[in-house]
Write a protein that holds these residues in place. Structure first.
Motif, PDB file in Angstrom:
ATOM      1  N   ASP A  26       0.821  -1.210   0.000  1.00  0.00           N
ATOM      2  CA  ASP A  26       0.000   0.000   0.000  1.00  0.00           C
ATOM      3  C   ASP A  26       0.858   1.265   0.000  1.00  0.00           C
ATOM      4  O   ASP A  26       0.445   2.310  -0.521  1.00  0.00           O
ATOM      5  N   MET A  27       2.027   1.171   0.583  1.00  0.00           N
ATOM      6  CA  MET A  27       2.964   2.303   0.576  1.00  0.00           C
ATOM      7  C   MET A  27       3.677   2.463  -0.760  1.00  0.00           C
ATOM      8  O   MET A  27       4.366   3.454  -0.966  1.00  0.00           O
ATOM      9  N   ASN A  28       3.575   1.470  -1.639  1.00  0.00           N
ATOM     10  CA  ASN A  28       4.292   1.450  -2.915  1.00  0.00           C
ATOM     11  C   ASN A  28       5.802   1.440  -2.701  1.00  0.00           C
ATOM     12  O   ASN A  28       6.572   2.063  -3.436  1.00  0.00           O
ATOM     13  N   ARG A  29       6.244   0.655  -1.712  1.00  0.00           N
ATOM     14  CA  ARG A  29       7.674   0.598  -1.414  1.00  0.00           C
ATOM     15  C   ARG A  29       8.446  -0.245  -2.429  1.00  0.00           C
ATOM     16  O   ARG A  29       9.645  -0.083  -2.589  1.00  0.00           O
ATOM     17  N   GLY A  75      -5.148   1.619   6.883  1.00  0.00           N
ATOM     18  CA  GLY A  75      -5.401   0.194   6.699  1.00  0.00           C
ATOM     19  C   GLY A  75      -4.534  -0.715   7.548  1.00  0.00           C
ATOM     20  O   GLY A  75      -4.681  -1.947   7.477  1.00  0.00           O
ATOM     21  N   GLU A  76      -3.612  -0.165   8.339  1.00  0.00           N
ATOM     22  CA  GLU A  76      -2.755  -1.013   9.172  1.00  0.00           C
ATOM     23  C   GLU A  76      -3.592  -1.684  10.264  1.00  0.00           C
ATOM     24  O   GLU A  76      -4.190  -1.017  11.110  1.00  0.00           O
ATOM     25  N   THR A  77      -3.622  -3.012  10.257  1.00  0.00           N
ATOM     26  CA  THR A  77      -4.357  -3.782  11.251  1.00  0.00           C
ATOM     27  C   THR A  77      -3.448  -4.126  12.425  1.00  0.00           C
ATOM     28  O   THR A  77      -2.234  -3.897  12.389  1.00  0.00           O
ATOM     29  N   ASP A  78      -4.044  -4.711  13.461  1.00  0.00           N
ATOM     30  CA  ASP A  78      -3.236  -5.178  14.589  1.00  0.00           C
ATOM     31  C   ASP A  78      -2.218  -6.215  14.122  1.00  0.00           C
ATOM     32  O   ASP A  78      -1.063  -6.218  14.567  1.00  0.00           O
ATOM     33  N   ALA A 117      -9.828   6.220   2.722  1.00  0.00           N
ATOM     34  CA  ALA A 117     -10.913   6.301   3.711  1.00  0.00           C
ATOM     35  C   ALA A 117     -10.606   5.525   4.977  1.00  0.00           C
ATOM     36  O   ALA A 117     -11.264   5.735   6.009  1.00  0.00           O
ATOM     37  N   ASP A 118      -9.622   4.626   4.946  1.00  0.00           N
ATOM     38  CA  ASP A 118      -9.360   3.753   6.100  1.00  0.00           C
ATOM     39  C   ASP A 118      -8.235   4.287   6.975  1.00  0.00           C
ATOM     40  O   ASP A 118      -7.316   3.560   7.365  1.00  0.00           O
ATOM     41  N   GLN A 119      -8.322   5.593   7.289  1.00  0.00           N
ATOM     42  CA  GLN A 119      -7.325   6.177   8.182  1.00  0.00           C
ATOM     43  C   GLN A 119      -7.435   5.564   9.577  1.00  0.00           C
ATOM     44  O   GLN A 119      -8.523   5.273  10.069  1.00  0.00           O
ATOM     45  N   VAL A 120      -6.290   5.362  10.207  1.00  0.00           N
ATOM     46  CA  VAL A 120      -6.249   4.778  11.548  1.00  0.00           C
ATOM     47  C   VAL A 120      -6.500   5.877  12.578  1.00  0.00           C
ATOM     48  O   VAL A 120      -5.983   6.997  12.448  1.00  0.00           O
TER      49      VAL A 120
END
Length: 494
Positions: free
Chosen positions: A318-321, A354-357, A392-395
């Motif tokens: 997602d970061m396009n690293r 979008g970062e989950t636990d 839209a999925d800001q933490v």
């Protein structure tokens, strides 16, 4: 000068600044003094080492105009704010400082004097028009690729013009800078040297491609000439700088192209250059020749800043690293095989959209597997114009803050463990000045750790073996093993 562009969408191609199509007549350098009376100059610098280098070169440019650095803006005729746009609220911090300077400017003008305020750097590049609208008392606004035009901007400002220079110029600014940079580290013994600028990677959290432009590399001979000048003026340690410094592919003296590894080998041939470093690197650009330089070049210090940003494959995508966690870990293994005593530092972003636990736990796992000697960690902050800012999925802020505390505790534990592992070791220390207490001198190890030892001022400029006897979270203490070797050379290891 080598230029490289590798973008994946038409939008990116339109947004990334280019430097093609040189005009028939380029701006004229400003080599001759036009003022004789000293004029106060105060430069305030935020952000990365590249900004520190740019600020130093601005001073070099302005010295022929009669400007001399002063300690406070109250003493200055010209105040330059060299800004960074990486972190959130950067613009508001700039406006807060500008407001304070506005008061000084009004007081100076009321007394019949003059103060020129100039805003430079990435905030100026990204938000120049906003600054002009909100702070009309700012005389000059210019981006990081145009400061070679600063003498002409000052003339325009003196004539009453409000100057805005944020278009990316077709010319290479390095062609118009004074030939020799001055060492600006402690005691003039350490120096930054910019070899690469810009970025084509388009990480979705980052504004650098839009504020610094496309990747380009300075020619090898220009870099070597500047390095020789720095050493001639007393520098013993040079840090090569770039947004993606290991993407450097510069024109070689023989007409070919060198890699960064080849450049480092050439730099190592400069007499009295005892230490070489480089920052900041991208995992995708760590070529074999550079890894082998870590193995073969003793002047290349065994310390590498290699940002990973996250330990989660999903977040990295997602970061396009452009790399996975296993890619990164394999690279670390290769580097440590080449240089077993290599120490690493990194950058970590927590709370990316979008970062989950589970993704966060992957990051903690990677940190523990690598074991970083130093680190920089941040809670994700939105940067206008970047792809991640629109997600839209800001933490939630509370979640980001909690994760950041956990990461920082882990990273501090790793840094403390690394310092503790140095107890009993003898490390070569480049001494740069007085320590924190009377009778104490301070220097840096090959791993950039500050070291304080009892000693005399004659140590400054010498590289001396020190046995480490005390390890603190952010520094070391020790005792001298031998008397200093003259000339700042590395001790004989035969």
């Amino acid at each position: 000068m080598q230029r490289k562009l590798d973008v994946t969408t038409d939008t990116q191609a339109r947004l990334i600044p280019q430097r093609e199509g040189l005009p028939a007549q380029l701006p004229t350098p400003f080599p001759h003094p036009v003022e004789t009376a000293p004029r106060g100059l105060h430069v305030m610098t935020w952000g990365c080492q590249m900004n520190a280098y740019d600020s130093g070169r601005m001073v070099d440019i302005l010295e022929p105009l009669g400007f001399r650095e002063v300690a406070a803006p109250e003493q200055a005729e010209l105040v330059v704010l060299n800004t960074c746009h990486i972190r959130e609220r950067a613009t508001e911090k700039v406006f807060s400082e500008l407001g304070r300077l506005h008061g000084l400017k009004r007081a100076r003008e009321a007394a019949g004097g003059r103060m020129t305020i100039a805003l430079a750097g990435c905030v100026a590049q990204a938000e120049g028009e906003i600054i002009r609208a909100r702070a009309p008392y700012v005389d000059i606004v210019f981006g990081p690729q145009t400061y070679h035009r600063l003498p002409a901007m000052l003339r325009r400002a003196a004539a009453g013009e409000r100057v805005l220079e944020t278009e990316f110029p077709p010319e290479d600014k390095f062609d118009f800078l004074p030939g020799e940079a001055a060492p600006r580290g402690p005691s003039g013994l350490t120096a930054f040297l910019s070899v690469q600028e810009g970025c084509d990677k388009f990480c979705t959290f980052c504004v650098v491609p839009y504020t610094r432009g496309a990747e380009f590399s300075r020619p090898a001979e220009a870099v070597l000439a500047e390095a020789r000048g720095l050493v001639a003026r007393g520098a013993q340690e040079i840090t090569l700088l770039g947004q993606n410094v290991n993407a450097w592919h510069g024109a070689a003296p023989d007409g070919g192209t060198w890699t960064l590894g080849r450049l480092i080998r050439a730099l190592a041939e400069i007499p009295r250059l005892a230490r070489i470093r480089y920052t900041t690197s991208h995992p995708r650009d760590m070529e074999d020749s550079l890894i082998l330089a870590h193995r073969d070049v003793p002047q290349l210090m065994p310390f590498l800043h290699l940002p990973v940003q996250s330990g989660s494959d999903r977040v990295l995508a997602d970061m396009n690293r452009g790399h996975t966690r296993e890619d990164y870990l394999r690279l670390i293994d290769r580097l440590r095989d080449a240089r077993p005593d290599l120490a690493l530092s990194t950058d970590i972003i927590v709370g990316f959209p979008g970062e989950t636990d589970a993704a966060f736990e992957d990051t903690l796992d990677l940190l523990r597997r690598v074991g970083f000697a130093q680190s920089y960690s941040f809670a994700y902050s939105t940067r206008p114009g970047t792809a991640a800012a629109a997600r839209a999925d800001q933490v939630a802020a509370a979640v980001k803050d909690a994760r950041l505390q956990v990461v920082q505790a882990e990273l501090q534990a790793e840094a403390t463990a690394f310092n503790t592992s140095c107890l009993g070791r003898t490390l070569d220390v480049l001494f740069v000045g007085p320590g924190r207490r009377p009778g104490q001198m301070s220097g840096r190890t090959p791993y950039l750790q500050p070291v304080h030892v009892p000693g005399a001022a004659a140590l400054v400029g010498r590289i001396v073996p020190v046995t480490i006897e005390d390890a603190r979270p952010n520094s070391l203490g020790g005792r001298l093993v031998d008397h200093p070797e003259p000339g700042g050379q590395e001790p004989d290891r035969a």
